[in-house]
Write a protein that holds these residues in place. Structure first.
Motif, PDB file in Angstrom:
ATOM      1  N   VAL A 150       9.098   0.508  -8.662  1.00  0.00           N
ATOM      2  CA  VAL A 150       8.610  -0.696  -7.976  1.00  0.00           C
ATOM      3  C   VAL A 150       8.649  -0.498  -6.470  1.00  0.00           C
ATOM      4  CG1 VAL A 150       8.984  -3.178  -7.560  1.00  0.00           C
ATOM      5  CG2 VAL A 150       9.418  -2.228  -9.835  1.00  0.00           C
ATOM      6  N   ARG A 151       7.555  -0.834  -5.809  1.00  0.00           N
ATOM      7  CA  ARG A 151       7.548  -1.002  -4.343  1.00  0.00           C
ATOM      8  C   ARG A 151       7.161  -2.458  -4.081  1.00  0.00           C
ATOM      9  NH1 ARG A 151       4.569   2.578   0.264  1.00  0.00           N
ATOM     10  NH2 ARG A 151       6.397   3.862  -0.161  1.00  0.00           N
ATOM     11  N   HIS A 152       7.930  -3.113  -3.205  1.00  0.00           N
ATOM     12  CA  HIS A 152       7.693  -4.543  -2.960  1.00  0.00           C
ATOM     13  C   HIS A 152       8.034  -4.874  -1.504  1.00  0.00           C
ATOM     14  CE1 HIS A 152       7.887  -8.897  -3.565  1.00  0.00           C
ATOM     15  NE2 HIS A 152       7.202  -8.689  -4.666  1.00  0.00           N
ATOM     16  N   PRO A 190       0.818  -1.221   0.000  1.00  0.00           N
ATOM     17  CA  PRO A 190       0.000   0.000   0.000  1.00  0.00           C
ATOM     18  C   PRO A 190       0.852   1.271   0.000  1.00  0.00           C
ATOM     19  CG  PRO A 190      -0.698  -1.531   1.729  1.00  0.00           C
ATOM     20  CD  PRO A 190       0.582  -2.065   1.175  1.00  0.00           C
ATOM     21  N   SER A 191       0.312   2.308  -0.597  1.00  0.00           N
ATOM     22  CA  SER A 191       0.992   3.603  -0.617  1.00  0.00           C
ATOM     23  C   SER A 191      -0.036   4.687  -0.896  1.00  0.00           C
ATOM     24  CB  SER A 191       2.054   3.631  -1.721  1.00  0.00           C
ATOM     25  OG  SER A 191       2.530   4.950  -1.929  1.00  0.00           O
ATOM     26  N   THR A 192       0.076   5.789  -0.189  1.00  0.00           N
ATOM     27  CA  THR A 192      -0.705   6.980  -0.552  1.00  0.00           C
ATOM     28  C   THR A 192       0.209   7.957  -1.264  1.00  0.00           C
ATOM     29  OG1 THR A 192      -2.176   6.729   1.323  1.00  0.00           O
ATOM     30  CG2 THR A 192      -2.094   8.909   0.307  1.00  0.00           C
ATOM     31  N   ARG A 193       1.286   8.385  -0.536  1.00  0.00           N
ATOM     32  CA  ARG A 193       2.050   9.495  -1.112  1.00  0.00           C
ATOM     33  C   ARG A 193       3.082   9.098  -2.156  1.00  0.00           C
ATOM     34  NH1 ARG A 193       0.904  10.668   3.831  1.00  0.00           N
ATOM     35  NH2 ARG A 193       0.578   8.448   3.967  1.00  0.00           N
ATOM     36  N   THR A 194       3.820   8.019  -1.960  1.00  0.00           N
ATOM     37  CA  THR A 194       4.887   7.712  -2.922  1.00  0.00           C
ATOM     38  C   THR A 194       4.303   7.450  -4.313  1.00  0.00           C
ATOM     39  OG1 THR A 194       6.103   6.722  -1.090  1.00  0.00           O
ATOM     40  CG2 THR A 194       6.937   6.289  -3.298  1.00  0.00           C
ATOM     41  N   LYS A 195       3.252   6.629  -4.370  1.00  0.00           N
ATOM     42  CA  LYS A 195       2.674   6.277  -5.676  1.00  0.00           C
ATOM     43  C   LYS A 195       2.049   7.509  -6.335  1.00  0.00           C
ATOM     44  CE  LYS A 195       0.006   2.620  -7.891  1.00  0.00           C
ATOM     45  NZ  LYS A 195      -1.354   2.958  -8.297  1.00  0.00           N
ATOM     46  N   HIS A 223       8.492  13.846   9.394  1.00  0.00           N
ATOM     47  CA  HIS A 223       7.909  12.501   9.511  1.00  0.00           C
ATOM     48  C   HIS A 223       7.593  12.067   8.080  1.00  0.00           C
ATOM     49  CE1 HIS A 223       5.396   9.124  10.522  1.00  0.00           C
ATOM     50  NE2 HIS A 223       5.306   9.410  11.811  1.00  0.00           N
ATOM     51  N   PRO A 224       8.017  10.875   7.662  1.00  0.00           N
ATOM     52  CA  PRO A 224       7.747  10.477   6.273  1.00  0.00           C
ATOM     53  C   PRO A 224       6.267  10.248   6.002  1.00  0.00           C
ATOM     54  CG  PRO A 224       8.731   8.651   7.504  1.00  0.00           C
ATOM     55  CD  PRO A 224       8.794   9.854   8.393  1.00  0.00           C
ATOM     56  N   ALA A 225       5.486   9.980   7.107  1.00  0.00           N
ATOM     57  CA  ALA A 225       4.063   9.688   7.019  1.00  0.00           C
ATOM     58  C   ALA A 225       3.835   8.373   6.238  1.00  0.00           C
ATOM     59  CB  ALA A 225       3.303  10.851   6.394  1.00  0.00           C
ATOM     60  N   PRO A 226       2.717   7.707   6.412  1.00  0.00           N
ATOM     61  CA  PRO A 226       1.578   8.123   7.223  1.00  0.00           C
ATOM     62  C   PRO A 226       1.912   8.175   8.718  1.00  0.00           C
ATOM     63  CG  PRO A 226       1.289   5.845   6.515  1.00  0.00           C
ATOM     64  CD  PRO A 226       2.496   6.359   5.803  1.00  0.00           C
ATOM     65  N   VAL A 227       1.190   9.055   9.405  1.00  0.00           N
ATOM     66  CA  VAL A 227       1.435   9.296  10.827  1.00  0.00           C
ATOM     67  C   VAL A 227       0.412   8.528  11.658  1.00  0.00           C
ATOM     68  CG1 VAL A 227       1.327  11.093  12.602  1.00  0.00           C
ATOM     69  CG2 VAL A 227       2.297  11.626  10.359  1.00  0.00           C
ATOM     70  N   GLN A 274      15.224  -0.222   1.970  1.00  0.00           N
ATOM     71  CA  GLN A 274      15.571   1.141   1.567  1.00  0.00           C
ATOM     72  C   GLN A 274      14.360   1.849   0.961  1.00  0.00           C
ATOM     73  OE1 GLN A 274      18.976   2.906   0.942  1.00  0.00           O
ATOM     74  NE2 GLN A 274      19.372   1.770   2.833  1.00  0.00           N
ATOM     75  N   HIS A 275      14.384   3.178   1.058  1.00  0.00           N
ATOM     76  CA  HIS A 275      13.350   4.018   0.430  1.00  0.00           C
ATOM     77  C   HIS A 275      14.091   5.252  -0.089  1.00  0.00           C
ATOM     78  CE1 HIS A 275       9.657   5.816  -0.580  1.00  0.00           C
ATOM     79  NE2 HIS A 275       8.976   5.689   0.545  1.00  0.00           N
ATOM     80  N   PRO A 276      14.875   5.069  -1.181  1.00  0.00           N
ATOM     81  CA  PRO A 276      15.780   6.150  -1.592  1.00  0.00           C
ATOM     82  C   PRO A 276      15.089   7.449  -1.986  1.00  0.00           C
ATOM     83  CG  PRO A 276      15.745   4.365  -3.221  1.00  0.00           C
ATOM     84  CD  PRO A 276      15.018   3.862  -2.018  1.00  0.00           C
ATOM     85  N   THR A 277      13.918   7.375  -2.620  1.00  0.00           N
ATOM     86  CA  THR A 277      13.301   8.655  -3.028  1.00  0.00           C
ATOM     87  C   THR A 277      12.757   9.409  -1.813  1.00  0.00           C
ATOM     88  OG1 THR A 277      11.120   7.717  -3.594  1.00  0.00           O
ATOM     89  CG2 THR A 277      12.767   7.787  -5.347  1.00  0.00           C
ATOM     90  N   GLN A 278      12.369   8.667  -0.757  1.00  0.00           N
ATOM     91  CA  GLN A 278      11.965   9.351   0.485  1.00  0.00           C
ATOM     92  C   GLN A 278      13.172  10.056   1.098  1.00  0.00           C
ATOM     93  OE1 GLN A 278       8.754   9.455   2.058  1.00  0.00           O
ATOM     94  NE2 GLN A 278       9.747  11.011   3.319  1.00  0.00           N
ATOM     95  N   SER A 279      14.312   9.358   1.098  1.00  0.00           N
ATOM     96  CA  SER A 279      15.508   9.980   1.657  1.00  0.00           C
ATOM     97  C   SER A 279      15.891  11.228   0.861  1.00  0.00           C
ATOM     98  CB  SER A 279      16.675   8.980   1.664  1.00  0.00           C
ATOM     99  OG  SER A 279      17.828   9.606   2.155  1.00  0.00           O
TER     100      SER A 279
HETATM  101  N1   CP Z   1       6.246   7.971   3.068  1.00  0.00           N
HETATM  102  C1   CP Z   1       5.689   6.977   2.348  1.00  0.00           C
HETATM  103  O1   CP Z   1       6.388   6.141   1.763  1.00  0.00           O
HETATM  104  O2   CP Z   1       4.325   6.991   2.332  1.00  0.00           O
HETATM  105  P1   CP Z   1       3.401   5.984   1.524  1.00  0.00           P
HETATM  106  O3   CP Z   1       3.576   4.618   2.146  1.00  0.00           O
HETATM  107  O4   CP Z   1       2.006   6.525   1.682  1.00  0.00           O
HETATM  108  O5   CP Z   1       3.861   5.969   0.103  1.00  0.00           O
END
Ligand code: CP
Length: 294
Positions: A98-100, A46-51, A248-252, A126-131
């Motif tokens: 890709v997120r997996h 699941p993802s809200t913001r990254t996708k 905070h990267p969120a979700p919170v 890792q979550h390089p684009t968040q970093s």
């Molecule tokens: N910060 C982050 O990766 O959020 P999502 O899981 O909503 O994409």
């Protein structure tokens, strides 16, 4: 830059190049690419913001976004991630995100791919684009990394954000301190005393408690108790330095990592991080496609 899979694979020069281009895009707008490129965002978690942030960046760059939903794909018939990615490549994609849930899923892919892969998050890896959006947000506020005291508090061992930011921020010259319960330290040196850090930090980065990754190693104490020991309470926020920022990267989990009232408070960069994610991702895509065309 051929692919972006983890922060180790990027030099500090490449990180700064992404930040500079993202800054330009934020100031002047995101211009369309020289032609139509095709992309798909393959999110198996699941993802809200990254996708949606990737999709916004892609559309603003003038890319065609090919939809993909694992629950209506041949993943349900047992197709492997490798075969899904190779299929999209054969269909004619220029780039794939890709997120997996599997740590380092990308290791079985990158040597066999002719198009760039961007890792949108791998398990607890890792979550390089968040970093990159986090360091962009810090740089935008402070104009430097050298000597900044960054406290990262929360569920460190399960957090791909903590691992990615540990790599990038230390390399860029920041002093990184981890605060967490003993159970969640993983490979890092840490303290359990958030109060000892609060008046000294320039950046307080809170991490989500990742209940979905607690395979029986969840905390023995309640949400309230976690908030009291490791969360940003109203009382702790009062003791932050004037110039300090909250991230905070969120979700919170409201009222757990951070008090409700602080999420949109003046020191909070939580929504700025989300906003900056679009520019950073657009910059990454542009640089990867440019590199491929050269
Ligand atoms: N910060 C982050 O990766 O959020 P999502 O899981 O909503 O994409």
């Amino acid at each position: 830059m051929e692919h972006i899979v983890n922060m180790k694979s990027l030099t500090t020069e490449e990180m700064m190049k992404i930040i500079e281009l993202a800054r330009e895009m934020k100031a002047d707008g995101i211009r369309k690419l020289d032609r139509t490129y095709y992309v798909s965002n393959l999110f198996f978690e699941p993802s809200t913001r990254t996708k949606s942030s990737f999709e916004m960046a892609e559309r603003r760059l003038g890319m065609e976004v090919i939809p993909f939903a694992p629950e209506s794909s041949s993943t349900l018939k047992g197709e492997t991630l490798y075969d899904t990615v190779k299929t999209f490549e054969a269909i004619g994609l220029d780039l794939v995100v890709v997120r997996h849930p599997r740590d380092k899923y990308y290791e079985q892919l990158v040597d066999h791919m002719d198009i760039p892969l961007i890792n949108g998050g791998d398990g607890s890896g890792q979550h390089p684009t968040q970093s990159l959006l986090d360091i962009f947000t810090i740089y935008e506020h402070f104009g430097k990394f050298e000597g900044l005291n960054v406290t990262i508090a929360g569920d460190i061992s399960h957090s791909r954000v903590a691992k990615s930011n540990a790599e990038s921020l230390k390399r860029l010259g920041a002093n990184v301190t981890f605060v967490c319960p003993d159970e969640w330290a993983g490979e890092f040196d840490y303290t359990t005393d958030l109060d000892a850090q609060i008046e000294n930090c320039d950046v307080l980065m809170l991490l989500r408690v990742q209940h979905e990754r607690h395979d029986g190693d969840g905390l023995a104490f309640s949400k309230w108790e976690y908030h009291r020991q490791f969360g940003l309470t109203l009382e702790r926020a009062e003791r932050l330095q004037e110039h300090a920022i909250i991230m905070h990267p969120a979700p919170v989990n409201r009222g757990v990592e951070i008090a409700d009232e602080l999420i949109e408070s003046p020191k909070s960069k939580i929504l700025t991080q989300v906003e900056n994610g679009v520019y950073v991702r657009a910059a990454i895509i542009k640089l990867l496609l440019k590199g491929r065309n050269e």
